[in-house]
Design a protein around this motif. Sequence first.
Motif, PDB file in Angstrom:
ATOM      1  N   THR A 315       0.843  -1.194   0.000  1.00 47.70           N
ATOM      2  CA  THR A 315       0.000   0.000   0.000  1.00 47.70           C
ATOM      3  C   THR A 315       0.877   1.242   0.000  1.00 47.70           C
ATOM      4  O   THR A 315       1.891   1.308   0.703  1.00 47.70           O
ATOM      5  CB  THR A 315      -0.941   0.050   1.215  1.00 47.70           C
ATOM      6  N   PHE A 316       0.488   2.222  -0.801  1.00 50.48           N
ATOM      7  CA  PHE A 316       1.195   3.496  -0.858  1.00 50.48           C
ATOM      8  C   PHE A 316       0.256   4.545  -1.429  1.00 50.48           C
ATOM      9  O   PHE A 316      -0.833   4.232  -1.921  1.00 50.48           O
ATOM     10  CB  PHE A 316       2.487   3.404  -1.690  1.00 50.48           C
ATOM     11  N   THR A 317       0.686   5.798  -1.352  1.00 51.50           N
ATOM     12  CA  THR A 317      -0.119   6.895  -1.881  1.00 51.50           C
ATOM     13  C   THR A 317       0.425   7.354  -3.220  1.00 51.50           C
ATOM     14  O   THR A 317       1.624   7.301  -3.476  1.00 51.50           O
ATOM     15  CB  THR A 317      -0.145   8.112  -0.929  1.00 51.50           C
ATOM     16  N   ILE A 318      -0.476   7.825  -4.056  1.00 53.80           N
ATOM     17  CA  ILE A 318      -0.128   8.551  -5.276  1.00 53.80           C
ATOM     18  C   ILE A 318      -0.801   9.906  -5.147  1.00 53.80           C
ATOM     19  O   ILE A 318      -2.021   9.990  -4.992  1.00 53.80           O
ATOM     20  CB  ILE A 318      -0.591   7.801  -6.529  1.00 53.80           C
ATOM     21  N   GLU A 319      -0.009  10.997  -5.174  1.00 60.09           N
ATOM     22  CA  GLU A 319      -0.539  12.311  -4.809  1.00 60.09           C
ATOM     23  C   GLU A 319       0.143  13.451  -5.562  1.00 60.09           C
ATOM     24  O   GLU A 319       0.796  14.305  -4.947  1.00 60.09           O
ATOM     25  CB  GLU A 319      -0.425  12.525  -3.304  1.00 60.09           C
ATOM     26  N   PRO A 320       0.006  13.500  -6.878  1.00 60.57           N
ATOM     27  CA  PRO A 320       0.680  14.558  -7.634  1.00 60.57           C
ATOM     28  C   PRO A 320       0.166  15.947  -7.296  1.00 60.57           C
ATOM     29  O   PRO A 320      -1.022  16.152  -7.058  1.00 60.57           O
ATOM     30  CB  PRO A 320       0.374  14.195  -9.089  1.00 60.57           C
ATOM     31  N   THR A 321       1.085  16.899  -7.273  1.00 59.43           N
ATOM     32  CA  THR A 321       0.761  18.314  -7.109  1.00 59.43           C
ATOM     33  C   THR A 321       1.227  19.049  -8.358  1.00 59.43           C
ATOM     34  O   THR A 321       2.419  19.049  -8.668  1.00 59.43           O
ATOM     35  CB  THR A 321       1.454  18.899  -5.875  1.00 59.43           C
ATOM     36  N   LEU A 322       0.302  19.654  -9.066  1.00 62.24           N
ATOM     37  CA  LEU A 322       0.616  20.373 -10.297  1.00 62.24           C
ATOM     38  C   LEU A 322       0.536  21.878 -10.068  1.00 62.24           C
ATOM     39  O   LEU A 322      -0.287  22.348  -9.267  1.00 62.24           O
ATOM     40  CB  LEU A 322      -0.344  19.983 -11.420  1.00 62.24           C
ATOM     41  N   SER A 323       1.377  22.611 -10.772  1.00 64.29           N
ATOM     42  CA  SER A 323       1.441  24.064 -10.622  1.00 64.29           C
ATOM     43  C   SER A 323       1.279  24.743 -11.965  1.00 64.29           C
ATOM     44  O   SER A 323       1.765  24.254 -12.988  1.00 64.29           O
ATOM     45  CB  SER A 323       2.783  24.466  -9.999  1.00 64.29           C
ATOM     46  N   MET A 324       0.627  25.906 -11.958  1.00 66.73           N
ATOM     47  CA  MET A 324       0.496  26.714 -13.159  1.00 66.73           C
ATOM     48  C   MET A 324       1.755  27.531 -13.436  1.00 66.73           C
ATOM     49  O   MET A 324       1.891  28.122 -14.505  1.00 66.73           O
ATOM     50  CB  MET A 324      -0.711  27.650 -13.038  1.00 66.73           C
ATOM     51  N   GLY A 325       2.665  27.586 -12.478  1.00 69.11           N
ATOM     52  CA  GLY A 325       3.873  28.383 -12.642  1.00 69.11           C
ATOM     53  C   GLY A 325       5.073  27.668 -12.070  1.00 69.11           C
ATOM     54  O   GLY A 325       5.336  26.509 -12.376  1.00 69.11           O
ATOM     55  N   SER A 326       5.803  28.359 -11.204  1.00 70.23           N
ATOM     56  CA  SER A 326       7.031  27.802 -10.638  1.00 70.23           C
ATOM     57  C   SER A 326       6.737  26.623  -9.726  1.00 70.23           C
ATOM     58  O   SER A 326       5.728  26.599  -9.016  1.00 70.23           O
ATOM     59  CB  SER A 326       7.774  28.883  -9.845  1.00 70.23           C
TER      60      SER A 326
END
Length: 367
Positions: A315-326
């Motif tokens: 078991t593990f997490t998948i948790e992408p964080t996307l940004s519109m800039g930097s």
Amino acid sequence: MAAAELTTPLCRHRPGARSRRCAFLLPHHPDCYCALTASRTAARSQITPPIGSLSAWQQEIRGRDWTKPRGSSAEVNFSEGFKRIREPLRRGAVSASLPVPDHIPRPPYVGTDRLPDVDPDRQMHDSVSIARMRAACELAARVLQYAGTMVKPSVTTDEIDRAVHQMIIDAGAYPSPLGYGGFPKSVCTSVNECTCHGIPDSRKLQDGDIINIDITVYLDGYHGDTSRTYLCGDVDESAKQLVKVTEECMMRGILACKHGASFKEIGQRISEHADKYGYGIDPFVGHGVGRIFHCEPIIWHTYDYEPGFMVAGQTFTIEPTLSMGSTQCVVWDDGWTAVAVDGSLSAQFEHTVLVTHGGAEILTRCP
């Protein structure tokens, strides 16, 4: 709860020491950027591709001297030409931590401000522990769904924290973030340019905000971890698209999971989709979860070189964080709140998954 993967081997809080302590929270102390482990850094030196073959943000992160103190002010220096269309995020007043009844079992880290060491053991489960993981994750999903109904203009993140806290303890569970390395609240609420680990406070949500709510519960000895980004009121189309694509990236990463698959496939699928829209992927990683809140394996959300293969029962997490800039962040002097240096919006989604022979079961999918 999001994680940060940085590769500097020294910890400024223990001069000369090599630390496993700050890898999963960027960074607990505002002037300290710690390595995951010296051994992982050494191991990666044998398999790391030349820096020129890395993406721009990876080159920037790997090229910077993270051992030097970094500014912890809430002030943000914005890129030249950046046009702000909303007010910068301002901190509100943080109320006292909420009490947990004595009969509710606590995770081992509660009672100390020390960040737990990163556990090298990967969470493997039998039928009994899988049932307990399902129960913890189902509760986390229900709490998150309820918290999402509260996202409206004029509601404070402190009100969301209180409601989440009450729902968790009413279920006989413990809110995992509370007391983790000294974190003062029961949920993370990250608004607009806050990339992760936002502390609930008295600030009222405003029309047009986006907010990530990150829920982790500790039930019957197991952690269930999930998050989602919500729209508050009338949100512009560009922010809606960011949120939509971020969720799609998470789901594409999950579809890469099955027994025998390479961990690299997760980041590759996420990166390919994010690249289509020109979004950056913030340097926070997923993690193993189960009896331990944060442990191996490290789940990269971009093109990576993480060795190893998935095994049924993990078991593990998948948790992408996307940004519109930097994709660079600065950390407020509360030691937790990470915000984009250019004030650009970030969105994140997270599920806890169980690897199976045929794919992956999403344990935190709301029933």
